[in-house]
Write an enzyme that holds these catalytic residues in place. Sequence first.
Site, short mmCIF file in Angstrom:
data_model
loop_
_atom_site.label_atom_id
_atom_site.label_comp_id
_atom_site.label_asym_id
_atom_site.label_seq_id
_atom_site.Cartn_x
_atom_site.Cartn_y
_atom_site.Cartn_z
N LYS A 13 25.93 -2.41 -23.17
CA LYS A 13 26.22 -2.44 -24.61
C LYS A 13 25.33 -1.44 -25.37
O LYS A 13 25.81 -0.67 -26.19
CB LYS A 13 26.03 -3.86 -25.17
CG LYS A 13 26.85 -4.92 -24.45
CD LYS A 13 26.66 -6.30 -25.05
CE LYS A 13 25.24 -6.85 -24.96
NZ LYS A 13 24.77 -7.09 -23.58
N ARG A 88 26.43 -14.35 -30.59
CA ARG A 88 26.19 -14.79 -29.22
C ARG A 88 26.52 -16.26 -29.02
O ARG A 88 26.40 -16.77 -27.91
CB ARG A 88 24.70 -14.62 -28.93
CG ARG A 88 24.37 -13.68 -27.80
CD ARG A 88 22.88 -13.56 -27.78
NE ARG A 88 22.36 -12.97 -26.60
CZ ARG A 88 21.99 -11.70 -26.51
NH1 ARG A 88 22.16 -10.88 -27.50
NH2 ARG A 88 21.45 -11.28 -25.39
N ARG A 127 16.03 -0.98 -15.29
CA ARG A 127 16.07 -0.38 -16.63
C ARG A 127 14.66 0.04 -17.09
O ARG A 127 13.69 -0.70 -16.89
CB ARG A 127 16.65 -1.38 -17.64
CG ARG A 127 16.53 -0.86 -19.09
CD ARG A 127 17.37 -1.62 -20.07
NE ARG A 127 17.20 -3.04 -20.01
CZ ARG A 127 17.99 -3.90 -20.63
NH1 ARG A 127 19.00 -3.46 -21.35
NH2 ARG A 127 17.77 -5.20 -20.54
N ARG A 156 11.18 -3.88 -19.99
CA ARG A 156 11.18 -5.05 -20.88
C ARG A 156 10.66 -6.29 -20.16
O ARG A 156 10.91 -6.47 -18.98
CB ARG A 156 12.61 -5.31 -21.39
CG ARG A 156 12.93 -4.59 -22.67
CD ARG A 156 14.38 -4.65 -23.06
NE ARG A 156 15.01 -5.95 -22.98
CZ ARG A 156 16.28 -6.19 -23.31
NH1 ARG A 156 17.04 -5.20 -23.76
NH2 ARG A 156 16.79 -7.39 -23.22
N ARG A 167 19.32 -15.53 -18.13
CA ARG A 167 20.09 -14.90 -19.21
C ARG A 167 21.58 -14.93 -18.88
O ARG A 167 22.41 -15.12 -19.78
CB ARG A 167 19.59 -13.46 -19.43
CG ARG A 167 18.25 -13.42 -20.15
CD ARG A 167 17.54 -12.09 -19.98
NE ARG A 167 18.22 -10.97 -20.56
CZ ARG A 167 17.92 -9.69 -20.31
NH1 ARG A 167 16.92 -9.40 -19.48
NH2 ARG A 167 18.59 -8.72 -20.88
P1 AP5 Z 1 22.02 -1.50 -21.33
O1 AP5 Z 1 22.93 -0.54 -22.03
O2 AP5 Z 1 20.60 -1.55 -21.75
O3 AP5 Z 1 22.67 -2.97 -21.30
P2 AP5 Z 1 22.86 -4.05 -22.45
O4 AP5 Z 1 24.25 -4.61 -22.29
O5 AP5 Z 1 22.50 -3.48 -23.78
O6 AP5 Z 1 21.81 -5.11 -21.94
P3 AP5 Z 1 20.70 -5.99 -22.68
O7 AP5 Z 1 19.86 -6.57 -21.57
O8 AP5 Z 1 19.99 -5.20 -23.73
O9 AP5 Z 1 21.55 -7.08 -23.31
P4 AP5 Z 1 21.09 -8.47 -23.72
O10 AP5 Z 1 22.28 -8.89 -24.48
O11 AP5 Z 1 20.67 -9.39 -22.65
O12 AP5 Z 1 19.71 -8.20 -24.50
P5 AP5 Z 1 19.34 -8.25 -26.05
O13 AP5 Z 1 18.33 -7.22 -26.30
O14 AP5 Z 1 20.56 -8.30 -26.88
O15 AP5 Z 1 22.10 -1.16 -19.76
C1 AP5 Z 1 21.31 -1.88 -18.84
C2 AP5 Z 1 20.86 -0.94 -17.71
O16 AP5 Z 1 22.01 -0.50 -16.99
C3 AP5 Z 1 20.16 0.34 -18.21
O17 AP5 Z 1 19.13 0.67 -17.34
C4 AP5 Z 1 21.27 1.40 -18.17
O18 AP5 Z 1 20.76 2.70 -17.94
C5 AP5 Z 1 22.12 0.92 -17.00
N1 AP5 Z 1 23.54 1.23 -17.16
C6 AP5 Z 1 24.28 1.22 -18.30
N2 AP5 Z 1 25.56 1.56 -18.03
C7 AP5 Z 1 25.62 1.77 -16.69
C8 AP5 Z 1 26.65 2.16 -15.79
N3 AP5 Z 1 27.90 2.40 -16.22
N4 AP5 Z 1 26.36 2.28 -14.48
C9 AP5 Z 1 25.10 2.04 -14.01
N5 AP5 Z 1 24.06 1.69 -14.81
C10 AP5 Z 1 24.33 1.54 -16.13
O19 AP5 Z 1 18.68 -9.72 -26.15
C11 AP5 Z 1 17.40 -10.01 -25.64
C12 AP5 Z 1 17.00 -11.43 -26.05
O20 AP5 Z 1 16.89 -11.51 -27.49
C13 AP5 Z 1 17.98 -12.55 -25.67
O21 AP5 Z 1 17.79 -13.00 -24.35
C14 AP5 Z 1 17.63 -13.61 -26.73
O22 AP5 Z 1 16.45 -14.29 -26.39
C15 AP5 Z 1 17.36 -12.77 -27.98
N6 AP5 Z 1 18.56 -12.56 -28.79
C16 AP5 Z 1 19.13 -11.35 -29.07
N7 AP5 Z 1 20.21 -11.51 -29.84
C17 AP5 Z 1 20.35 -12.83 -30.06
C18 AP5 Z 1 21.31 -13.62 -30.75
N8 AP5 Z 1 22.36 -13.05 -31.37
N9 AP5 Z 1 21.14 -14.97 -30.76
C19 AP5 Z 1 20.10 -15.55 -30.15
N10 AP5 Z 1 19.15 -14.87 -29.46
C20 AP5 Z 1 19.28 -13.51 -29.41
#
Ligand code: AP5
Length: 218
Positions: A13, A88, A127, A156, A167
């Site tokens: 994402k 979410r 990552r 991270r 997660r």
């Molecule tokens: P990346 O693009 O970073 O993936 P992502 O989908 O953005 O993953 P996140 O881990 O950031 O999502 P998340 O939803 O768990 O975390 P968030 O920060 O929102 O890609 C991942 C890796 O894959 C990278 O190394 C990239 O290079 C590689 N990659 C990408 N595309 C690829 C491909 N096609 N092929 C191969 N490799 C590839 O949330 C973190 C925490 O915050 C949550 O756990 C929660 O505690 C809190 N939080 C955030 N939002 C909320 C909410 N709305 N409500 C409650 N708690 C929340």
Amino acid sequence: MRLILLGPPGAGKGTQAAKIVEAYGIPHISTGDMLRANVKAGTPLGLEAKKLMDAGDLVPDEVIIAMVDARLDEDDAVNGFCLDGFPRTVPQASALEELLARKGAPIDVCLRFSVEDAEIVSRITGRRVHKPTGDIYHVVFNPPPADLDEADLQQREDDTEEVVLNRLEVYRRQTEPLEKYYWERGLLRDVQAVGDMDEITAGALEVLGEYEPVPAQS
Ligand code: AP5
């Protein structure tokens, strides 16, 4: 363009949001990034969120909804936005629907990214985030350029195998119901989420092109 990126951790994402917002000139609103900025700044919100984030659990809905509500009031969100990691939960989605209805600016589309769990674990554990720019890399799939200072590349705290398994479990239980929520509203569209990152971007922009004229700088 007002869009939501929906998909499990590591689905790409954040990687794809960077390209989409560049093409459309809209802000990338990542609740994960906003929370991490609060953790870094040591705000009361950051202190409350840190423990939950480190364990891979969700921050309470009311905290997140208030944070997003304030962010969507900022000037740069007037002409659209790309939501990443929000909503979410079903209560977050309902709150978003209500607040956008008040603004007369409903969501255009929700893009779903689907990736198998085994690939997610290898994506997440490899990552690396470039601290000065926030750019996302992967040690194997998207290696950082050789001239980047390694000290600026960060893993991270929630990117361990143990935490990512939680997660994923949290995603299945609390976030996956949103697929039905947006499907019922006719807003859910699938995009290819596995394979070449540029091809994935092209596929996402093709779908988005059905909702608005093709962006100027794609
Ligand atoms: P990346 O693009 O970073 O993936 P992502 O989908 O953005 O993953 P996140 O881990 O950031 O999502 P998340 O939803 O768990 O975390 P968030 O920060 O929102 O890609 C991942 C890796 O894959 C990278 O190394 C990239 O290079 C590689 N990659 C990408 N595309 C690829 C491909 N096609 N092929 C191969 N490799 C590839 O949330 C973190 C925490 O915050 C949550 O756990 C929660 O505690 C809190 N939080 C955030 N939002 C909320 C909410 N709305 N409500 C409650 N708690 C929340």
